[in-house]
Design a protein around this motif. Structure first.
Motif, short mmCIF file in Angstrom:
data_model
loop_
_atom_site.label_atom_id
_atom_site.label_comp_id
_atom_site.label_asym_id
_atom_site.label_seq_id
_atom_site.Cartn_x
_atom_site.Cartn_y
_atom_site.Cartn_z
N TYR B 120 0.88 -1.31 0.05
CA TYR B 120 -0.03 -0.09 0.05
C TYR B 120 0.89 1.33 0.00
O TYR B 120 0.52 2.34 -0.39
N TYR B 123 1.83 3.03 -3.66
CA TYR B 123 0.89 2.95 -4.53
C TYR B 123 -0.36 3.97 -4.33
O TYR B 123 -1.07 4.18 -5.34
N PHE B 124 0.04 4.85 -3.37
CA PHE B 124 -1.35 5.47 -2.94
C PHE B 124 -0.96 7.09 -2.95
O PHE B 124 -1.83 7.68 -2.08
N TRP B 125 -0.10 7.64 -3.34
CA TRP B 125 0.59 8.87 -3.24
C TRP B 125 -0.29 9.90 -3.85
O TRP B 125 -0.59 11.02 -3.05
N ALA B 126 -0.61 9.66 -4.96
CA ALA B 126 -1.59 10.72 -5.60
C ALA B 126 -3.19 10.70 -5.25
O ALA B 126 -3.49 9.64 -4.63
N ASP B 127 -3.62 11.67 -5.36
CA ASP B 127 -5.32 11.66 -4.94
C ASP B 127 -6.02 10.90 -6.04
O ASP B 127 -5.36 11.16 -7.34
N LYS B 128 -7.13 10.21 -6.04
CA LYS B 128 -7.97 9.80 -6.89
C LYS B 128 -9.01 10.76 -7.62
O LYS B 128 -9.54 11.22 -6.74
N GLY B 139 -5.32 9.46 -1.56
CA GLY B 139 -4.89 7.82 -1.88
C GLY B 139 -5.31 6.99 -0.53
O GLY B 139 -5.87 5.98 -0.38
N VAL B 142 -8.86 5.88 0.06
CA VAL B 142 -9.07 4.67 -0.89
C VAL B 142 -8.92 3.37 0.11
O VAL B 142 -9.60 2.74 0.13
N LEU B 143 -7.69 3.39 0.59
CA LEU B 143 -7.34 2.54 1.69
C LEU B 143 -8.13 2.17 2.72
O LEU B 143 -8.53 1.04 3.00
N LYS B 146 -11.39 0.59 1.87
CA LYS B 146 -11.43 -0.78 1.62
C LYS B 146 -11.59 -1.25 3.08
O LYS B 146 -11.96 -2.53 2.95
N LYS B 149 -14.93 -1.41 4.06
CA LYS B 149 -15.57 -2.35 3.06
C LYS B 149 -15.43 -3.65 3.75
O LYS B 149 -16.38 -4.52 3.44
N GLU B 330 -2.46 -1.99 5.60
CA GLU B 330 -2.24 -3.30 4.69
C GLU B 330 -2.06 -4.65 5.75
O GLU B 330 -2.68 -5.58 5.42
#
Lengths: 397, 397
Positions: B120, B123-128, B139, B142-143, B146, B149, B330
């Motif tokens: 994790y 891969y999640f540095w930028a904003d989505k 980012g 997003v994690l 998850k 969820k 993670e």
């Protein structure tokens, strides 16, 4: 009387008369069985001769003649040794509901026709008393009712199996419905696959139970219901009527015997009275009258003998049919039990199968659960959902 | 910022700073990482020295001084090589949503912090970007989503299992009820015993399924429902707020940088104008005025440097927290997957058990069916129901 419709009831191919004969041969007890045809005939002819040969009346000294003569000659009130003997002979037997049995302890010991087999043909001779009222049921009826009850039993067993199939179908329906549930469908990766298979396995289980229900229906329920069909009851009814008719005939014969017995007693009384009157010259009766009376008495005696003979023939016939018919019912019962046993075993076989098939529905789930891999799932998810790999750097002026 | 409540989220006991340090050590790419504390401080002091030492102004020729001097000395409109250089340096990075990234192809290649792990933290540095509107999701969010969820998934799985237990209870209830049926209860003897056991076996099956339902409830359903409890969402919220706060701080720092940049530009413009005016003697501005303007310009430059420094510190802090927090998430995800895997395996174990126990309910039925004996049943029934063993005999006269 065996009709064409009853041929399916045939056991091992031993003709009815031979089976009866076989009974007799195995048990040479002709002194207690109704005498065979040949004996009866011989005895009858003997009696006839002694009665019609007037001149030999004085000569004949067989028991029968002596008995009849004594009927004629004894003064009223006196009891001759012969008469006493007859009285004693009569009391060794009793006729109940028109069937004649030896009294307890009287006559030679009877051996079972089929020892150690608890055969129907050995145990249902007497009528069954109804504890409540005056009526009674012939032993054969008891056997017949057992067969009818057996038919009822197979029907109820079939119904029970039917209820089981309904339960299985309901269970299958519920499992199938739940297997389509979207719950946790969003789970992805190897865990998602395992979960999907777990849900699917419920549908596989449903299939197993549905198959079980169907097989139960075709291999157990339906056969149990249709075994022996409708004609069976009709065939039993035929047996019923046949045996009932024979009993009616026997009753009729017995009534004739009783009537003949009374007629003889009346004739004897008349002769006695007339003889006395002659001796004391109380009336103008001639020897001619006495001869007439004596002739009528003899005739009445003949009639009685004929009636008793006919009665005995009819009873023998009924006896023979009883042995045959009860053996048939015995065979039917053995077949019924074995047939049910076989089909209930089919039930347990299907149960075993079902549990085994059910076990196998879990295997693919186990397999996929074993394959669950958090790293793999992370890779899959990250590839799909990553936002950016480039890391931030210091800002410059 | 780690609160006491979050301690249960601790992974292997590697302190947070060290884990960050470990990342750095594994990837000696200090030129692309926000510079370490010591570097930052050294650079700052260097810059300070060059700016406050007025007399050394002419002497200093480091890039920074040259840059600032060039701000002061260039005639308007002209583009010095230094300025050109600055322009080029600026264009290698871009600040998006207040986070500064190198532009594609610019700067040294970045190596993954944790290669081959699809971690994790890589891969999640930028904003989505939100495809519909203008908003975007960090980012980290997003994690976090998850994980939320995941909590929803376990709840839905628990519900699914609950539905299964209901189905099992219904099935058990139906089987149990049917087992009490009086159908064919009148069957006697060995066949009757086998039938009675067959009926009873349904109750045994019901017990097996009820046990299954209960175990499903306590060993699968309930754990799935209560895993991580209510505090989990609260803890996630804390992470959420913590990271959001850091982003807010960063945004605030960035705003200051922009403000300082503008202020410097204004000061430089002012100095430039005043210098020109002096040269063409357009105004009565003295050299004193120019010196003042120059000082203000220098001050603005200092301010800008400080702001940029603070910004970079804050970004570093955010960076460090991102690595830590995403590693936590993670780990949580790995634990979640393994925990669910374990409990779903418990489900399949219970299924296996159940099918085996179910199989065993058939055995006593098999045993009794094997013992079914028509002869024995006849003996039992005849003993109970016989009407008379004495056979009829001929009637005597």
């Amino acid at each position: 009387m065996k009709t064409a419709a009853m041929t399916h009831l045939d056991g091992p191919s031993v003709p009815r008369r031979d089976r009866f004969a076989a009974c007799i041969i195995r048990n040479p007890v002709s002194s207690v069985l109704p005498r065979g045809e040949s004996d009866r005939q011989r005895s009858y002819h003997k009696r006839q001769k002694s009665l019609t040969n007037g001149s030999s009346r004085a000569r004949t000294s067989n028991t029968k003649s002596r008995q009849i003569e004594s009927f004629a000659a004894l003064p009223p009130g006196s009891v001759s040794p012969a008469k006493r003997q007859i009285k004693e002979v009569k009391e060794t037997k009793a006729t109940i509901n028109c069937v004649t049995f030896p009294l307890p302890g009287e006559g030679p010991e009877q051996q079972l026709l089929k020892p150690d087999e608890w055969s129907y043909c050995d145990y249902f001779w007497a009528d069954k008393k109804d504890p409540q009222g005056a009526t009674s049921l012939p032993g054969f009826e008891v056997l017949l009712q057992k067969q009818l009850k057996g038919k009822q039993m197979q029907k109820e067993m079939s119904e029970f199996i039917h209820e089981r199939t309904k339960i299985e179908e309901e269970y299958a329906k519920n499992l199938s419905k739940l297997s389509l549930s979207p719950l946790a469908a969003q789970e992805e990766g190897t865990l998602g696959e395992a979960w999907t298979q777990l849900k699917k396995s419920l549908h596989d289980e449903a299939e197993v139970h549905l198959k079980f229900a169907n097989k139960l229906h075709t291999e157990v329920e339906k056969p149990l219901l249709t075994f022996r069909g409708d004609h069976f009851k009709k065939d039993l009814k035929k047996y019923d009527h046949h045996m009932a008719d024979l009993r009616k005939q026997l009753a009729s014969r017995f009534a004739s015997v009783e009537k003949a017995r009374k007629a003889l007693a009346d004739r004897q009384k008349d002769l006695e009275v007339k003889t006395q009157q002659l001796e004391v010259k109380l009336s103008n009766k001639t020897e001619e009258d006495i001869k007439k009376a004596r002739r009528k008495s003899t005739q009445a005696g003949d009639d009685l003998m004929r009636c008793v003979d006919l009665y005995n023939q009819t009873q023998s016939k009924w006896f023979e049919e009883m042995v045959t018919a009860s053996m048939e019912l015995e065979k039917l019962e053995v077949e019924r039990i074995e047939w049910i046993q076989q089909h209930l075993r089919q039930y347990t076989t299907l149960r075993h199968e079902t549990d085994m098939f059910n076990q196998s529905t879990v295997e693919p789930v186990d397999q996929l659960l074993q394959n669950v891999d958090p790293s793999k799932d992370r890779e899959l998810w990250v590839k799909e959902n990553k936002t950016g790999e480039v890391r931030p750097v210091d800002m410059d002026i």
